[in-house]
Design an enzyme around this catalytic site. Structure first.
Site, PDB file in Angstrom:
ATOM      1  NE  ARG A   1      -3.950  -1.787   2.552  1.00 46.99           N
ATOM      2  CZ  ARG A   1      -4.123  -2.251   3.790  1.00 46.99           C
ATOM      3  NH1 ARG A   1      -3.514  -1.657   4.804  1.00 46.99           N
ATOM      4  NH2 ARG A   1      -4.890  -3.287   4.039  1.00 46.99           N
TER       5      ARG A   1
ATOM      6  NE  ARG B   1      -6.995   4.385   3.003  1.00 48.25           N
ATOM      7  CZ  ARG B   1      -7.679   3.668   3.891  1.00 48.25           C
ATOM      8  NH1 ARG B   1      -8.829   4.135   4.353  1.00 48.25           N
ATOM      9  NH2 ARG B   1      -7.224   2.509   4.313  1.00 48.25           N
TER      10      ARG B   1
ATOM     11  CG  ASP C   1      -9.290  -2.662  -4.312  1.00 45.23           C
ATOM     12  OD1 ASP C   1     -10.102  -3.612  -4.198  1.00 45.23           O
ATOM     13  OD2 ASP C   1      -8.878  -2.016  -3.339  1.00 45.23           O
TER      14      ASP C   1
ATOM     15  CE1 TYR D   1     -13.146  -6.970   1.832  1.00 46.36           C
ATOM     16  CE2 TYR D   1     -11.394  -8.260   0.820  1.00 46.36           C
ATOM     17  CZ  TYR D   1     -11.806  -7.269   1.694  1.00 46.36           C
ATOM     18  OH  TYR D   1     -10.871  -6.575   2.426  1.00 46.36           O
TER      19      TYR D   1
ATOM     20  NE  ARG E   1      -9.941   7.726  -3.231  1.00 49.26           N
ATOM     21  CZ  ARG E   1     -11.235   7.948  -3.127  1.00 49.26           C
ATOM     22  NH1 ARG E   1     -11.832   8.751  -3.990  1.00 49.26           N
ATOM     23  NH2 ARG E   1     -11.950   7.392  -2.174  1.00 49.26           N
TER      24      ARG E   1
END
Length: 413
Positions: free
Chosen positions: A52, A56, A103, A181, A65
């Protein structure tokens, strides 16, 4: 029959010729440390990347974003490429690989499920799989070029922009993690719905898992053809399964992906890049099985002592149980490399703690960089959103400094 179609024979010959011309993953690279380490070689310092790393915690990512939806960033090659390169640009000379911004849930999307990324909540499936008959809602055949070609476009563009500065990593989610998921409808503390599926519908679960594995194989092969120079399979929820259930509902499909990717690339005469598997939470009970699952590198989470993992690799490389890579890229019988495994929370603890923990990780004589064999520094899971980017720089500089010291000391022995 296809060879009788006018022009088809020439097209097939041309395609085969172009595929045969595919470069080895390290060709044209200014920095091939991570590829050498992934092939089990001791390197002059420990290569490093961060799960990652494009995300973020970076203000430049948050700025992008503010203007674009998450999956728009994934599907727009220019945006995905820009986000991929952001950490390479910020930490110039400190990171040894880029990982394509995407992703793991693009695969369920390709299969026909809607996935939303909700602010402060994460992924959400408005219509998850509730019972086996819901599998009929999925596409029976997934054309990865059509459904996931935007990832391939982003890889091609990013390779061009990187211009050999560092290798580019492609990836996918593991079948069990993706199924979890798809059934749960999003993230979960206990994955009760997904695990109920395994217990209540074991055969249907295996069919779905293999179906996902086949799509992941096609997806990874497509990424290599587009220019990915390493591949990682993320089994983020492996630790939610018992040892027996992991070996029944996860491990066979991890093996399937590794062997199928190698076979598919081999038949096209395309060199196979190093393959990395990250089965978070499962290595405490199934490390020997994961080491022999067909991957070049085993990623460790922070609950596994690298010295223990190195010992398992050594034992698995002895006698008749020696790991044999199916890839012509690797020397037969090379030892599986290790990747990891600093606890991401250390990055919140200040410079002194970061330096201390990096020292411990790298100087471990029987497991770290100095323990023999290939070693890639990484976190034990992905970087979290609140980390100060300057703390990451401290971490990366410490990896460079300490691993060079260890390497220099070995040279003097």
């Amino acid at each position: 029959m296809s060879s009788k179609i006018p022009g088809m024979q020439h097209l097939q010959s041309f395609t085969h010729r172009k595929e045969k011309e595919c470069q080895r993953p390290e060709e044209g690279l200014k920095n091939d440390l991570i590829i050498r380490a992934a092939r089990g070689q001791q390197t002059e310092r420990a290569p490093c990347w961060i799960m990652r790393q494009a995300g973020r915690y970076l203000p430049e990512f948050r700025k992008v974003r503010e203007q674009h939806d998450f999956f728009t960033c994934c599907r727009d090659a220019e945006l995905a490429s820009e986000i991929t390169i952001q950490p390479i640009r910020r930490y110039s000379g400190l990171l040894d690989a880029a990982i394509i911004f995407s992703d793991i849930l693009v695969v369920p999307q390709a299969m026909g499920l809607e996935v939303e990324m909700l602010p402060s909540k994460g992924p959400h499936f408005p219509a998850p799989l509730v019972e086996p008959k819901d599998v009929e809602r999925l596409r029976k055949k997934v054309d990865v070029e059509k459904e996931l070609g935007y990832v391939f476009d982003a890889i091609r563009l990013t390779r061009k922009k990187l211009d050999g500065e560092v290798p580019l990593i492609g990836f996918c989610g593991a079948p069990w993690t993706l199924m979890a998921y798809m059934v749960e409808g999003g993230g979960s503390k206990g994955f009760e719905k997904a695990k109920t599926w395994l217990f209540k519908y074991p055969e249907e679960s295996k069919e779905l898992l293999q179906r996902i594995a086949d799509i992941c194989t096609d997806f990874l092969v497509g990424q290599v053809k587009a220019g990915a120079q390493l591949l990682q399979v993320f089994d983020s929820w492996a630790g939610e399964l018992s040892p027996s259930d992991f070996r029944t509902f996860s491990l066979p499909y991890l093996r399937s992906i590794a062997s199928s990717v190698r076979d598919a690339l081999s038949t096209r005469s395309i060199p196979c890049p190093p393959l990395i598997v990250f089965a978070k939470g499962a290595l405490g009970h199934s490390l020997p099985e994961v080491v022999k699952a067909g991957y070049d590198v085993v990623g460790l989470d922070w609950t596994v002592e690298p010295s223990v993992a190195r010992r398992v690799v050594e034992l698995s490389s002895c006698g008749g149980t020696a790991y044999k890579s199916a890839s012509a890229e690797n020397e037969a019988g090379h030892k599986v490399a290790l990747q990891g495994n600093l606890d991401p929370a250390v990055l919140y603890a200040g410079n002194e703690a970061i330096e201390r923990e990096v020292e411990k990780m790298i100087r471990a004589k029987k497991g770290g960089f100095g323990g023999g064999g290939g070693y890639i520094c990484n976190l034990g899971h992905g970087i979290t959103p609140g980390v100060d980017p300057e703390a990451v720089k401290v971490y990366l500089k410490a990896v460079h400094r300490v691993s060079r010291e260890v390497s220099g000391a070995k040279d003097e022995e």
